[in-house]
Scaffold this active site. Structure first.
Site, PDB file in Angstrom:
ATOM      1  N   LYS A 170       1.236   3.907  -3.184  1.00 26.66           N
ATOM      2  CA  LYS A 170       0.822   5.315  -3.112  1.00 26.66           C
ATOM      3  C   LYS A 170       2.004   6.242  -3.391  1.00 26.66           C
ATOM      4  CE  LYS A 170      -3.590   5.003  -1.972  1.00 26.66           C
ATOM      5  NZ  LYS A 170      -4.676   5.544  -2.789  1.00 26.66           N
ATOM      6  N   THR A 193      -9.741   8.735   8.204  1.00 20.63           N
ATOM      7  CA  THR A 193     -11.075   9.318   8.048  1.00 20.63           C
ATOM      8  C   THR A 193     -12.121   8.260   8.396  1.00 20.63           C
ATOM      9  OG1 THR A 193     -10.211  10.719   6.291  1.00 20.63           O
ATOM     10  CG2 THR A 193     -12.586  10.492   6.392  1.00 20.63           C
ATOM     11  N   TYR A 227       0.836  -1.208   0.000  1.00 21.36           N
ATOM     12  CA  TYR A 227       0.000   0.000   0.000  1.00 21.36           C
ATOM     13  C   TYR A 227       0.869   1.257   0.000  1.00 21.36           C
ATOM     14  CZ  TYR A 227      -3.708   3.218   1.610  1.00 21.36           C
ATOM     15  OH  TYR A 227      -4.607   4.248   1.745  1.00 21.36           O
TER      16      TYR A 227
HETATM   17  P1  NAD Z   1     -12.765   1.740   0.252  1.00 24.19           P
HETATM   18  O1  NAD Z   1     -12.167   0.382   0.236  1.00 24.19           O
HETATM   19  O2  NAD Z   1     -14.082   1.910   0.924  1.00 24.19           O
HETATM   20  O3  NAD Z   1     -12.921   2.303  -1.217  1.00 24.19           O
HETATM   21  C1  NAD Z   1     -12.049   1.956  -2.265  1.00 24.19           C
HETATM   22  C2  NAD Z   1     -12.892   1.699  -3.499  1.00 24.19           C
HETATM   23  O4  NAD Z   1     -12.022   1.391  -4.591  1.00 24.19           O
HETATM   24  C3  NAD Z   1     -13.825   0.500  -3.334  1.00 24.19           C
HETATM   25  O5  NAD Z   1     -15.126   0.821  -3.774  1.00 24.19           O
HETATM   26  C4  NAD Z   1     -13.195  -0.571  -4.217  1.00 24.19           C
HETATM   27  O6  NAD Z   1     -14.142  -1.501  -4.722  1.00 24.19           O
HETATM   28  C5  NAD Z   1     -12.547   0.278  -5.302  1.00 24.19           C
HETATM   29  N1  NAD Z   1     -11.443  -0.400  -5.970  1.00 24.19           N
HETATM   30  C6  NAD Z   1     -10.353  -0.985  -5.397  1.00 24.19           C
HETATM   31  N2  NAD Z   1      -9.545  -1.477  -6.352  1.00 24.19           N
HETATM   32  C7  NAD Z   1     -10.126  -1.182  -7.539  1.00 24.19           C
HETATM   33  C8  NAD Z   1      -9.773  -1.426  -8.890  1.00 24.19           C
HETATM   34  N3  NAD Z   1      -8.651  -2.092  -9.225  1.00 24.19           N
HETATM   35  N4  NAD Z   1     -10.599  -0.979  -9.859  1.00 24.19           N
HETATM   36  C9  NAD Z   1     -11.751  -0.311  -9.561  1.00 24.19           C
HETATM   37  N5  NAD Z   1     -12.134  -0.061  -8.292  1.00 24.19           N
HETATM   38  C10 NAD Z   1     -11.327  -0.494  -7.299  1.00 24.19           C
HETATM   39  O7  NAD Z   1     -11.679   2.718   0.893  1.00 24.19           O
HETATM   40  P2  NAD Z   1     -11.775   4.265   1.277  1.00 24.19           P
HETATM   41  O8  NAD Z   1     -11.490   4.394   2.695  1.00 24.19           O
HETATM   42  O9  NAD Z   1     -12.995   4.852   0.720  1.00 24.19           O
HETATM   43  O10 NAD Z   1     -10.504   4.844   0.495  1.00 24.19           O
HETATM   44  C11 NAD Z   1     -10.632   5.540  -0.729  1.00 24.19           C
HETATM   45  C12 NAD Z   1      -9.281   6.116  -1.136  1.00 24.19           C
HETATM   46  O11 NAD Z   1      -8.830   7.035  -0.141  1.00 24.19           O
HETATM   47  C13 NAD Z   1      -8.194   5.071  -1.293  1.00 24.19           C
HETATM   48  O12 NAD Z   1      -7.391   5.406  -2.388  1.00 24.19           O
HETATM   49  C14 NAD Z   1      -7.397   5.205  -0.017  1.00 24.19           C
HETATM   50  O13 NAD Z   1      -6.067   4.832  -0.198  1.00 24.19           O
HETATM   51  C15 NAD Z   1      -7.538   6.680   0.295  1.00 24.19           C
HETATM   52  N6  NAD Z   1      -7.371   6.928   1.737  1.00 24.19           N
HETATM   53  C16 NAD Z   1      -8.383   6.653   2.611  1.00 24.19           C
HETATM   54  C17 NAD Z   1      -8.193   6.879   3.973  1.00 24.19           C
HETATM   55  C18 NAD Z   1      -9.278   6.638   4.993  1.00 24.19           C
HETATM   56  O14 NAD Z   1      -9.045   6.862   6.184  1.00 24.19           O
HETATM   57  N7  NAD Z   1     -10.460   6.208   4.617  1.00 24.19           N
HETATM   58  C19 NAD Z   1      -6.962   7.364   4.435  1.00 24.19           C
HETATM   59  C20 NAD Z   1      -5.950   7.600   3.503  1.00 24.19           C
HETATM   60  C21 NAD Z   1      -6.173   7.392   2.154  1.00 24.19           C
END
Ligand code: NAD
Length: 334
Positions: free
Chosen positions: A162, A188, A158
């Site tokens: 990134k 978040t 991961y």
């Molecule tokens: P999440 O797992 O709920 O959402 C990720 C989405 O991406 C899912 O709907 C999944 O089905 C889709 N996905 C994954 N691989 C895929 C692919 N190859 N093709 C198409 N769709 C794909 O996670 P989240 O918490 O909503 O995170 C969303 C983004 O924000 C991510 O990139 C994550 O790294 C970043 N992020 C989130 C947080 C947090 O605290 N939630 C913190 C830092 C970064």
């Protein structure tokens, strides 16, 4: 190669592609963009997201969904003004289950989306992460800190995906003229998180609703800074509609230990549940707090939702999802 058909757009206005739009954060981003009058094309393969997260958006004229893998070539015949790349497994449990998919979403997926943005002359926003700082040796973390990341540890799929994504974004900005920006998201939380995704807040709430115990890794002295999803989306869109290149930290600087967080969730859900302690996973960051000076000064953004308010919304959402009553302690407190 996947391609999408007509989105059924009626606004004729600006159009955004949101990858990972059926995930936790992505579904809130889609919602807010639609509220602002943009047409939204959601791209997702439901690897860690769910159709249920966007079900309520399907009737919206400006919303369309394409089910495909962001890491494979994709054709979008419609003109795009914005490309927001959020698709990636995001919780430690998820990226441990899908290590190669995580590497691909950060590398191939990011390159695909940058090329799409370039072809459309679209503004590109990368959802990066505070994990780019690894287990940080500077505190709080400012955007100019390069981080302390183990490139071969269990979290590296991961973290390094990134970091590659950030490098790719800057390369397309510098050498291909793409109007690209990087958002570094800190922890978040909020409605639509999965109870089993392994992240601290939904895990504690789900355990509390099930009668406990709340499982704490280590002695719980490690810190996190928790941002409510509405604040996060507000920061993301301010960044999207700005001209900043980033990286820009978007997170809540209110830092607390994991033990404190567990205590607050226990108080809000079920004060009788017990705490249990297990070994901390390797490379788990010891401290985490964003310096948000840049977002404050350049975007006029800072989080405004207090933890108690955000927790209440999250507890209600998870109780609903698990089919259990909302706890009386919470009802009394609200
Ligand atoms: P999440 O797992 O709920 O959402 C990720 C989405 O991406 C899912 O709907 C999944 O089905 C889709 N996905 C994954 N691989 C895929 C692919 N190859 N093709 C198409 N769709 C794909 O996670 P989240 O918490 O909503 O995170 C969303 C983004 O924000 C991510 O990139 C994550 O790294 C970043 N992020 C989130 C947080 C947090 O605290 N939630 C913190 C830092 C970064």
């Amino acid at each position: 190669m996947a391609s999408c058909g007509d989105s059924g757009s009626t606004t004729g206005g600006r159009r955004a592609l949101v990858t990972g739009g059926a995930g936790f954060l992505g579904s809130h981003v889609c919602e807010r963009l639609l509220d602002l009058g943009l047409d939204v094309l959601c791209l997702d393969n439901f690897l860690t997201g769910s159709p249920a997260n966007i079900e309520h958006l399907l009737a919206h004229d400006g919303f369309a969904m394409i089910r495909t893998d962001v890491s494979a070539p994709v054709v979008v015949p419609e003109r795009l003004d914005y490309v927001l790349h959020l698709a990636s497994p995001a919780s430690p449990l998820d990226y441990a289950r899908f290590p190669v998919e995580t590497l691909e979403a950060g590398s191939l997926g990011t390159l695909n989306m940058l090329r799409l943005a370039e072809a459309n002359g679209a503004r590109f926003l990368l959802a990066s992460t505070s994990e780019a700082y690894g287990d940080p040796q500077q505190h709080p973390q400012r955007e100019d800190y390069w981080g302390h990341v183990n490139p071969v540890g269990p979290r590296s799929t991961y973290d390094e995906a990134k970091r590659f994504a950030e490098a790719a974004t800057m390369a397309y900005r510098r050498h291909h003229g793409v109007d690209a920006t990087i958002m570094r998201i800190f922890n978040t939380y909020g409605p639509r998180m999965r109870p089993d995704d392994g992240r601290a807040i939904p895990s504690f709430i789900a355990r509390a609703l099930a009668g406990g115990p709340l499982v704490i890794t280590g002695d719980g002295s490690q810190t996190r800074s928790m941002c409510y999803v509405d604040d996060l989306v507000d920061g993301a869109l301010r960044l999207l509609f700005s001209t900043l290149s980033g990286p820009v930290n978007i997170g809540n600087p209110e830092e607390m230990t994991i033990l404190e967080l567990a205590e607050r969730i226990r108080a809000a859900t079920n004060p009788t549940v017990e705490l249990s302690f297990v070994e901390r996973p390797p490379d788990d960051p010891s401290i985490r707090r964003p310096d948000i000076t840049l977002a404050r000064e350049q975007l006029g953004w800072e989080p405004v939702v207090p933890l108690e308010v955000g927790l209440q919304a999250t507890i209600t959402s998870l109780a609903d999802r698990l089919g259990v009553p909302v706890p009386a302690t919470y009802e009394a407190a609200s």
